[in-house]
Design a protein around this motif. Structure first.
Motif, PDB file in Angstrom:
ATOM      1  N   SER A   1       0.835  -1.197   0.000  1.00 55.70           N
ATOM      2  CA  SER A   1       0.000   0.000   0.000  1.00 55.70           C
ATOM      3  C   SER A   1       0.868   1.244   0.000  1.00 55.70           C
ATOM      4  O   SER A   1       1.906   1.296   0.671  1.00 55.70           O
ATOM      5  CB  SER A   1      -0.927   0.009   1.219  1.00 55.70           C
ATOM      6  N   SER A   2       0.420   2.256  -0.750  1.00 56.74           N
ATOM      7  CA  SER A   2       1.100   3.548  -0.745  1.00 56.74           C
ATOM      8  C   SER A   2       0.517   4.476   0.315  1.00 56.74           C
ATOM      9  O   SER A   2       0.977   5.604   0.474  1.00 56.74           O
ATOM     10  CB  SER A   2       1.000   4.207  -2.131  1.00 56.74           C
ATOM     11  N   ASP A   3      -0.520   4.004   1.026  1.00 52.75           N
ATOM     12  CA  ASP A   3      -1.146   4.753   2.113  1.00 52.75           C
ATOM     13  C   ASP A   3      -0.405   4.396   3.395  1.00 52.75           C
ATOM     14  O   ASP A   3      -0.637   3.352   3.993  1.00 52.75           O
ATOM     15  CB  ASP A   3      -2.626   4.381   2.201  1.00 52.75           C
ATOM     16  N   LEU A   4       0.493   5.270   3.837  1.00 50.19           N
ATOM     17  CA  LEU A   4       1.361   4.943   4.968  1.00 50.19           C
ATOM     18  C   LEU A   4       0.583   4.699   6.256  1.00 50.19           C
ATOM     19  O   LEU A   4       0.857   3.713   6.959  1.00 50.19           O
ATOM     20  CB  LEU A   4       2.405   6.048   5.155  1.00 50.19           C
ATOM     21  N   PRO A   5      -0.387   5.542   6.629  1.00 52.48           N
ATOM     22  CA  PRO A   5      -1.169   5.222   7.840  1.00 52.48           C
ATOM     23  C   PRO A   5      -1.860   3.861   7.747  1.00 52.48           C
ATOM     24  O   PRO A   5      -1.962   3.141   8.746  1.00 52.48           O
ATOM     25  CB  PRO A   5      -2.194   6.366   7.906  1.00 52.48           C
ATOM     26  N   GLU A   6      -2.304   3.502   6.545  1.00 57.61           N
ATOM     27  CA  GLU A   6      -2.969   2.213   6.356  1.00 57.61           C
ATOM     28  C   GLU A   6      -2.009   1.061   6.626  1.00 57.61           C
ATOM     29  O   GLU A   6      -2.319   0.139   7.394  1.00 57.61           O
ATOM     30  CB  GLU A   6      -3.515   2.127   4.938  1.00 57.61           C
ATOM     31  N   VAL A   7      -0.858   1.101   5.989  1.00 57.45           N
ATOM     32  CA  VAL A   7       0.066  -0.025   6.096  1.00 57.45           C
ATOM     33  C   VAL A   7       0.641  -0.116   7.506  1.00 57.45           C
ATOM     34  O   VAL A   7       0.903  -1.212   8.025  1.00 57.45           O
ATOM     35  CB  VAL A   7       1.165   0.082   5.017  1.00 57.45           C
ATOM     36  N   MET A   8       0.811   1.032   8.183  1.00 55.71           N
ATOM     37  CA  MET A   8       1.305   1.008   9.561  1.00 55.71           C
ATOM     38  C   MET A   8       0.231   0.515  10.527  1.00 55.71           C
ATOM     39  O   MET A   8       0.497  -0.271  11.427  1.00 55.71           O
ATOM     40  CB  MET A   8       1.760   2.410   9.978  1.00 55.71           C
ATOM     41  N   GLY A   9      -1.005   0.995  10.354  1.00 50.35           N
ATOM     42  CA  GLY A   9      -2.069   0.668  11.289  1.00 50.35           C
ATOM     43  C   GLY A   9      -2.552  -0.758  11.196  1.00 50.35           C
ATOM     44  O   GLY A   9      -2.936  -1.358  12.204  1.00 50.35           O
ATOM     45  N   LEU A  10      -2.526  -1.338   9.983  1.00 48.90           N
ATOM     46  CA  LEU A  10      -3.063  -2.692   9.788  1.00 48.90           C
ATOM     47  C   LEU A  10      -2.075  -3.797  10.120  1.00 48.90           C
ATOM     48  O   LEU A  10      -2.471  -4.884  10.512  1.00 48.90           O
ATOM     49  CB  LEU A  10      -3.494  -2.871   8.324  1.00 48.90           C
ATOM     50  N   SER A  11      -0.792  -3.527   9.960  1.00 48.15           N
ATOM     51  CA  SER A  11       0.205  -4.601   9.915  1.00 48.15           C
ATOM     52  C   SER A  11       0.837  -4.888  11.277  1.00 48.15           C
ATOM     53  O   SER A  11       0.994  -3.997  12.120  1.00 48.15           O
ATOM     54  CB  SER A  11       1.320  -4.234   8.927  1.00 48.15           C
ATOM     55  N   HIS A  12       1.224  -6.148  11.444  1.00 52.10           N
ATOM     56  CA  HIS A  12       2.063  -6.496  12.592  1.00 52.10           C
ATOM     57  C   HIS A  12       3.460  -5.895  12.419  1.00 52.10           C
ATOM     58  O   HIS A  12       4.071  -5.448  13.390  1.00 52.10           O
ATOM     59  CB  HIS A  12       2.201  -8.023  12.718  1.00 52.10           C
ATOM     60  N   ARG A  13       3.954  -5.926  11.186  1.00 48.98           N
ATOM     61  CA  ARG A  13       5.249  -5.331  10.865  1.00 48.98           C
ATOM     62  C   ARG A  13       5.236  -4.853   9.428  1.00 48.98           C
ATOM     63  O   ARG A  13       4.448  -5.336   8.609  1.00 48.98           O
ATOM     64  CB  ARG A  13       6.407  -6.304  11.111  1.00 48.98           C
ATOM     65  N   VAL A  14       6.119  -3.899   9.131  1.00 50.41           N
ATOM     66  CA  VAL A  14       6.155  -3.269   7.814  1.00 50.41           C
ATOM     67  C   VAL A  14       7.525  -3.481   7.186  1.00 50.41           C
ATOM     68  O   VAL A  14       8.559  -3.142   7.782  1.00 50.41           O
ATOM     69  CB  VAL A  14       5.859  -1.763   7.908  1.00 50.41           C
ATOM     70  N   LEU A  15       7.527  -4.082   5.989  1.00 44.84           N
ATOM     71  CA  LEU A  15       8.750  -4.200   5.192  1.00 44.84           C
ATOM     72  C   LEU A  15       8.808  -3.008   4.245  1.00 44.84           C
ATOM     73  O   LEU A  15       7.804  -2.678   3.609  1.00 44.84           O
ATOM     74  CB  LEU A  15       8.751  -5.509   4.399  1.00 44.84           C
ATOM     75  N   VAL A  16       9.959  -2.381   4.150  1.00 46.06           N
ATOM     76  CA  VAL A  16      10.102  -1.195   3.306  1.00 46.06           C
ATOM     77  C   VAL A  16      10.837  -1.573   2.025  1.00 46.06           C
ATOM     78  O   VAL A  16      11.913  -2.182   2.076  1.00 46.06           O
ATOM     79  CB  VAL A  16      10.856  -0.071   4.037  1.00 46.06           C
ATOM     80  N   CYS A  17      10.220  -1.225   0.896  1.00 48.04           N
ATOM     81  CA  CYS A  17      10.741  -1.598  -0.414  1.00 48.04           C
ATOM     82  C   CYS A  17      11.324  -0.370  -1.111  1.00 48.04           C
ATOM     83  O   CYS A  17      10.725   0.712  -1.101  1.00 48.04           O
ATOM     84  CB  CYS A  17       9.604  -2.193  -1.244  1.00 48.04           C
ATOM     85  N   ARG A  18      12.500  -0.545  -1.706  1.00 45.10           N
ATOM     86  CA  ARG A  18      13.104   0.518  -2.527  1.00 45.10           C
ATOM     87  C   ARG A  18      13.888  -0.123  -3.661  1.00 45.10           C
ATOM     88  O   ARG A  18      14.705  -1.012  -3.434  1.00 45.10           O
ATOM     89  CB  ARG A  18      14.023   1.413  -1.688  1.00 45.10           C
ATOM     90  N   ARG A  19      13.574   0.288  -4.886  1.00 45.14           N
ATOM     91  CA  ARG A  19      14.248  -0.225  -6.082  1.00 45.14           C
ATOM     92  C   ARG A  19      14.218  -1.757  -6.143  1.00 45.14           C
ATOM     93  O   ARG A  19      15.209  -2.395  -6.473  1.00 45.14           O
ATOM     94  CB  ARG A  19      15.682   0.296  -6.157  1.00 45.14           C
TER      95      ARG A  19
END
Length: 501
Positions: A454-472
């Motif tokens: 998700s590109s919605d940061l509050p969404e991905v932070m609020g829903l998830s147990h943990r967040v993987l960050v993707c770049r390139r």
């Protein structure tokens, strides 16, 4: 004397069979101001835009353009009078070049003969303003990303030098630099005296861009006023007609068993670094990152939609072959980013879409059994809260949130082990978002493993147990989820942009 409104709509009413789409709606757009039009899907926003742009005639009501009464018989009339809309449903012509798309309907010509040099100059100016200076004008538009197609549409609107610019969900597919480019364009055209009608579900944009606000609900004006009078809580309350408190429910406890294991995964025809990740049973893992970071590509490769160049995928310890069909059989399903193009048959009934993955179960001697199809529809409707007039309603008539529930229902029918969600609430209003979040949470509580891009940061932070960050195309970090902590949000953005090395 007070200057006339750029566009003034008064007492607009429209009724469809069985539905009052708009009832005595007033909307006044001022030159040099951004007017945010807010409301849930189905509130009447799209119908009002069609009237303002000549795509539909109201049953009653009147329009004034800079103080002069006008009647738009067709969209061409509105365009000729300086009213331009960039619609949520993109109108990019995929087989034409970027140049031809940008200049479409406003070609530089003299005595019926195109002027190629002037065409390129005008198109380049517009493309630079929307941060597409790196896209060649000779490129075939169908090959562009969804975000770049959206910006191309806005470039086309800029070429027309409109007096009124209507932007319907322009930021839904944008983030990072591309979103900043859109906001800069809005500020620039307003500084030039253009009136902008801005429709969005991203409420932080109201605070950032809007001078005026109008809230619609069930085809009626709830309120209108200057943006400073509208807090986020007030907007949500007026949009949905109720309080929406904890929009992101607390994720349920995950189990220890590893349901999905990805090792050294590289999508075919890329030079992306190999990706490793794991998702436990009942766990919700978010993937954050800017547009173009490779989130969608990663999900599509795991699901077998895109072929692998290297790496393995295991589901509950068993190797998953590189095949979409076998991935589905193994319990790995993908709810795609573009649900209307890739997730639904829009002209098929709601029941028909829901049961697409269960045709054998609802058929006898190759004939669909209507009673069985209807029963499965009713089960999905009850479980997911799908709002439809009945199993035979055509899917394209549903709101965005209900269409997304239909896609979910279709894939839940195969009883998956792993659910991959790509932008699960894009183009969905705040009330439907809360409902979809509750569905995701309940699926995780039932033991489903869920990976969300998700590109919605509050969404991905609020829903998830943990967040993987993707770049390139690479996973560059992991941050705990389950909160909206500002420091964690800043850490995610630093990782996504490369500021944190």
């Amino acid at each position: 004397m007070t200057a006339p409104y750029a566009l003034d709509a008064r007492e607009i009413s429209v009724r469809f069979p069985g539905v009052q789409a708009l009832a005595d709606v007033d909307l006044s757009l001022r030159p040099g101001r951004v007017h945010a039009l807010l409301g849930e899907n189905g509130a009447g926003k799209s119908t009002l835009v069609k009237i303002l742009t000549g795509a539909q005639r109201p049953d009653t009501g009147r329009l004034h353009l800079e103080g002069t009464p006008v009647t738009f018989e067709a969209p061409q009339d509105a365009l000729a009078r300086g009213v331009t809309a960039v619609h949520q449903e993109l109108t990019v012509l995929p087989d034409m070049t970027v140049l031809d798309n940008v200049m479409l309907g406003h070609e530089e010509q003299r005595r019926g003969v195109l002027r190629p040099a002037e065409q390129r100059r005008a198109a380049n100016r517009a493309m630079e303003r929307v941060a597409l200076h790196d896209v060649r004008l000779s490129t075939i538009a169908g090959g562009l990303s969804l975000a770049n197609k959206q910006l191309l549409e806005i470039a086309r609107a800029l070429v027309r030098r409109s007096r009124v610019l209507i932007l319907d969900e322009p930021s839904a597919v944008l983030s990072g630099d591309k979103l900043e480019a859109l906001h800069t364009v809005v500020h620039d055209v307003v500084a030039d005296g253009v009136a902008v009608l801005y429709i969005t579900h991203l409420l932080d944009e109201v605070e950032r861009l809007a001078h005026d606000v109008t809230v619609l609900r069930d085809g009626r004006i709830v309120s209108t006023g200057i943006a400073e009078q509208y807090s986020t809580d007030r907007i949500i309350r007026e949009m949905v007609g109720r309080e929406v408190d904890a929009i992101h429910p607390t994720p349920p406890a995950a189990q220890k068993e590893i349901a999905l294991s990805v090792q050294g995964l590289v999508p075919r025809h890329t030079d992306a670094p190999p990706v490793d990740l794991q998702v436990r049973r009942g766990e919700i893992v978010g993937i954050a990152g800017l547009v173009g970071a490779g989130r969608s590509r990663l999900l599509r490769t795991i699901a077998g939609v895109r072929a692998r160049q290297a790496g393995t995928v295991q589901v509950r310890g068993r190797d998953l072959p590189d095949s979409l069909r076998r991935a589905v059989r193994a319990g790995v399903v993908l709810v795609p980013e573009e649900r209307k193009r890739d997730g639904l048959i829009l002209d098929l009934s709601v029941a028909g879409n829901i049961t697409l993955t269960r045709l054998r179960a609802i058929s006898k001697l190759t004939l669909v059994q209507p009673a069985t199809e209807r029963r499965l529809y009713q089960e999905s409707q009850q479980t997911l809260g799908i709002r439809a007039s009945g199993p035979g309603q055509i899917t394209k008539q549903l709101s965005g949130g209900n269409q997304q529930k239909v896609v979910l229902a279709k894939w839940l029918g195969v009883e998956p082990t792993v659910l991959l969600l790509d932008e699960p609430t894009r183009g969905v209003d705040v009330g439907a978002k809360a409902e979809i979040y509750e569905i995701i949470n309940s699926l995780a509580a039932a033991g489903l493993s869920i990976l969300i891009a998700s590109s919605d940061l509050p969404e991905v932070m609020g829903l998830s147990h943990r967040v993987l960050v993707c770049r390139r195309g690479s996973i560059v970090g992991e941050v705990p989820g389950g909160s909206h902590d500002l420091e964690r949000a800043e850490e995610i953005m630093e990782l996504a942009t490369g500021a944190q090395q």
